[in-house]
Structure formats: structure tokens, C-alpha cells
Design a protein around this motif. Structure first.
Motif, PDB file in Angstrom:
ATOM      1  N   VAL A  21      27.235  21.753   5.822  1.00 56.16           N
ATOM      2  CA  VAL A  21      26.791  23.152   5.718  1.00 56.16           C
ATOM      3  C   VAL A  21      25.645  23.262   4.720  1.00 56.16           C
ATOM      4  CG1 VAL A  21      27.492  25.458   4.930  1.00 56.16           C
ATOM      5  CG2 VAL A  21      28.973  24.163   6.477  1.00 56.16           C
ATOM      6  N   VAL A  22      25.776  22.582   3.594  1.00 59.87           N
ATOM      7  CA  VAL A  22      24.700  22.596   2.596  1.00 59.87           C
ATOM      8  C   VAL A  22      23.423  22.025   3.209  1.00 59.87           C
ATOM      9  CG1 VAL A  22      23.903  21.602   0.403  1.00 59.87           C
ATOM     10  CG2 VAL A  22      26.214  22.558   0.583  1.00 59.87           C
ATOM     11  N   LEU A  23      23.525  20.938   3.942  1.00 63.79           N
ATOM     12  CA  LEU A  23      22.346  20.332   4.571  1.00 63.79           C
ATOM     13  C   LEU A  23      21.680  21.298   5.543  1.00 63.79           C
ATOM     14  CD1 LEU A  23      20.367  18.087   5.169  1.00 63.79           C
ATOM     15  CD2 LEU A  23      22.081  17.078   6.703  1.00 63.79           C
ATOM     16  N   VAL A  24      22.466  21.973   6.354  1.00 63.47           N
ATOM     17  CA  VAL A  24      21.896  22.934   7.301  1.00 63.47           C
ATOM     18  C   VAL A  24      21.177  24.060   6.556  1.00 63.47           C
ATOM     19  CG1 VAL A  24      22.478  24.700   9.032  1.00 63.47           C
ATOM     20  CG2 VAL A  24      23.484  22.406   9.183  1.00 63.47           C
ATOM     21  N   LEU A  25      21.794  24.582   5.499  1.00 65.15           N
ATOM     22  CA  LEU A  25      21.165  25.661   4.728  1.00 65.15           C
ATOM     23  C   LEU A  25      19.865  25.206   4.069  1.00 65.15           C
ATOM     24  CD1 LEU A  25      24.329  27.285   3.092  1.00 65.15           C
ATOM     25  CD2 LEU A  25      22.977  28.144   5.027  1.00 65.15           C
ATOM     26  N   VAL A  26      19.875  24.006   3.505  1.00 62.75           N
ATOM     27  CA  VAL A  26      18.663  23.471   2.875  1.00 62.75           C
ATOM     28  C   VAL A  26      17.578  23.235   3.932  1.00 62.75           C
ATOM     29  CG1 VAL A  26      17.695  21.479   1.635  1.00 62.75           C
ATOM     30  CG2 VAL A  26      19.872  22.468   0.902  1.00 62.75           C
ATOM     31  N   GLY A  27      17.966  22.666   5.071  1.00 63.60           N
ATOM     32  CA  GLY A  27      17.002  22.435   6.150  1.00 63.60           C
ATOM     33  C   GLY A  27      16.380  23.731   6.642  1.00 63.60           C
ATOM     34  N   LEU A  28      17.207  24.763   6.788  1.00 63.96           N
ATOM     35  CA  LEU A  28      16.685  26.062   7.218  1.00 63.96           C
ATOM     36  C   LEU A  28      15.762  26.676   6.167  1.00 63.96           C
ATOM     37  CD1 LEU A  28      19.825  27.584   8.971  1.00 63.96           C
ATOM     38  CD2 LEU A  28      17.748  26.675  10.050  1.00 63.96           C
ATOM     39  N   ALA A  29      16.088  26.474   4.900  1.00 64.98           N
ATOM     40  CA  ALA A  29      15.214  26.971   3.833  1.00 64.98           C
ATOM     41  C   ALA A  29      13.847  26.286   3.898  1.00 64.98           C
ATOM     42  CB  ALA A  29      15.865  26.750   2.468  1.00 64.98           C
ATOM     43  N   PHE A  30      13.827  24.993   4.170  1.00 66.13           N
ATOM     44  CA  PHE A  30      12.558  24.279   4.291  1.00 66.13           C
ATOM     45  C   PHE A  30      11.801  24.682   5.553  1.00 66.13           C
ATOM     46  CE2 PHE A  30      14.002  21.261   1.014  1.00 66.13           C
ATOM     47  CZ  PHE A  30      12.833  21.172   0.275  1.00 66.13           C
ATOM     48  N   TRP A  31      12.499  25.196   6.546  1.00 61.35           N
ATOM     49  CA  TRP A  31      11.848  25.672   7.758  1.00 61.35           C
ATOM     50  C   TRP A  31      10.894  26.817   7.443  1.00 61.35           C
ATOM     51  CZ3 TRP A  31      13.703  29.569  11.733  1.00 61.35           C
ATOM     52  CH2 TRP A  31      12.962  29.476  12.895  1.00 61.35           C
ATOM     53  N   LEU A  32      11.215  27.575   6.398  1.00 66.00           N
ATOM     54  CA  LEU A  32      10.325  28.660   5.972  1.00 66.00           C
ATOM     55  C   LEU A  32       8.969  28.120   5.519  1.00 66.00           C
ATOM     56  CD1 LEU A  32      12.899  30.829   3.989  1.00 66.00           C
ATOM     57  CD2 LEU A  32      12.015  31.235   6.314  1.00 66.00           C
ATOM     58  N   LYS A  33       8.963  26.876   5.027  1.00 67.32           N
ATOM     59  CA  LYS A  33       7.703  26.251   4.613  1.00 67.32           C
ATOM     60  C   LYS A  33       6.939  25.727   5.826  1.00 67.32           C
ATOM     61  CE  LYS A  33       5.790  22.621   1.728  1.00 67.32           C
ATOM     62  NZ  LYS A  33       6.050  21.382   1.015  1.00 67.32           N
ATOM     63  N   SER A  34       7.622  24.891   6.629  1.00 71.17           N
ATOM     64  CA  SER A  34       6.992  24.333   7.832  1.00 71.17           C
ATOM     65  C   SER A  34       8.022  23.556   8.635  1.00 71.17           C
ATOM     66  CB  SER A  34       5.830  23.398   7.467  1.00 71.17           C
ATOM     67  OG  SER A  34       6.316  22.193   6.919  1.00 71.17           O
ATOM     68  N   ALA A  35       7.674  23.285   9.884  1.00 68.31           N
ATOM     69  CA  ALA A  35       8.553  22.484  10.739  1.00 68.31           C
ATOM     70  C   ALA A  35       8.663  21.060  10.207  1.00 68.31           C
ATOM     71  CB  ALA A  35       8.034  22.476  12.171  1.00 68.31           C
ATOM     72  N   VAL A  36       7.558  20.515   9.685  1.00 69.72           N
ATOM     73  CA  VAL A  36       7.573  19.158   9.123  1.00 69.72           C
ATOM     74  C   VAL A  36       8.508  19.105   7.921  1.00 69.72           C
ATOM     75  CG1 VAL A  36       6.181  17.373   7.993  1.00 69.72           C
ATOM     76  CG2 VAL A  36       5.278  18.587   9.985  1.00 69.72           C
ATOM     77  N   ALA A  37       8.438  20.100   7.054  1.00 68.01           N
ATOM     78  CA  ALA A  37       9.334  20.146   5.889  1.00 68.01           C
ATOM     79  C   ALA A  37      10.782  20.258   6.343  1.00 68.01           C
ATOM     80  CB  ALA A  37       8.965  21.310   4.987  1.00 68.01           C
ATOM     81  N   CYS A  38      11.025  21.025   7.399  1.00 70.01           N
ATOM     82  CA  CYS A  38      12.373  21.218   7.919  1.00 70.01           C
ATOM     83  C   CYS A  38      12.972  19.893   8.406  1.00 70.01           C
ATOM     84  CB  CYS A  38      12.361  22.249   9.045  1.00 70.01           C
ATOM     85  SG  CYS A  38      13.964  22.534   9.801  1.00 70.01           S
TER      86      CYS A  38
END
Length: 130
Positions: A21-38
């Protein structure tokens, strides 16, 4: 009714659920920056979780005082395998994934490390409330 004082295995499945769950939340937060960051963040989390899954499989397959030697051997094998898998996965990511947001990769790996440290406390707190 017999009372046993054996050491219980940790709730590994619950721990991995929390970390997932933490990984999904962190990944989604990075999605706000860019798809590459996500996807880089998700890869950083997987580079952490997959070797730790291997360690958990190896380390917690035996229990009981009679299996003390097997338990110690499994812990050492699990830890060695975890380190080797981690190195292999980082190598694969850097070799085959382009473009890559290295900061997102390593930051998520570090967040997962910290999450791994606090997960037992989160899981125990949740169990005590139930």
C-alpha cells in the motif's frame, strides 16, 4: 487445554500488504511529477520488496527450538540471497530501463526501507486494536 510458549511467526502477509500500500501511494505521488518518475518509483519499490519477499520465504520457513540450526542457516541464506537479488535487480533496472528517474528510484527504495522498519509496529498496533 495446553498452553504453548512458542515464538510465533511474524505476520509476513500483513507486513507485505502494508508495504505494498505504501508503494502504491508513493508511486501515485510520483505520478504527479511525471510518468517516468512514477514507474521509476514503482521499480525502486519492487527492487526492495522482491528481495525481502525472498528473505521472508527463506527465513521463516522453520520454527521451534529443534530447528534452531535450520533457522540460523535459513536466515543467513535469506540475507545473502536478498543482497544478491537486490544487486541484480538494480543492475537490470539501470541497464534496461530508459528513461529513468534515478532520484525517484532511490527515494522510493529509501522510503520502503523506512517502511520496513516501522511495519512491525504498525501491524502490532493494528492487531492490538482488533
Amino acid at each position: 487445554m495446553a498452553h504453548t510458549n512458542g515464538i510465533r511467526r511474524p505476520p509476513i502477509g500483513q507486513w507485505f500488504l502494508i508495504q505494498g500500500v505504501v508503494l502504491v501511494l508513493v508511486g501515485l505521488a510520483f505520478w504527479l511529477k511525471s510518468a517516468v518518475a512514477c514507474y521509476s518509483a514503482f521499480l525502486g519499490g519492487l527492487v526492495f520488496l522482491l528481495p525481502h519477499g525472498y528473505f521472508a520465504f527463506k527465513a521463516f520457513r522453520y520454527s521451534g527450538a529443534r530447528a534452531a540450526k535450520q533457522i540460523m542457516s535459513s536466515f543467513y541464506q535469506g540475507e545473502a540471497g536478498k543482497l544478491i537479488l537486490c544487486a541484480i535487480l538494480f543492475t537490470m533496472v539501470f541497464k534496461w530501463i530508459q528513461p529513468l528517474d534515478v532520484a525517484a528510484l532511490f527515494l522510493t527504495f529509501a522510503i520502503m526501507l523506512v517502511t520496513n522498519l516501522v511495519t512491525p509496529f504498525l501491524a502490532n498496533g493494528r492487531a492490538q486494536r482488533n
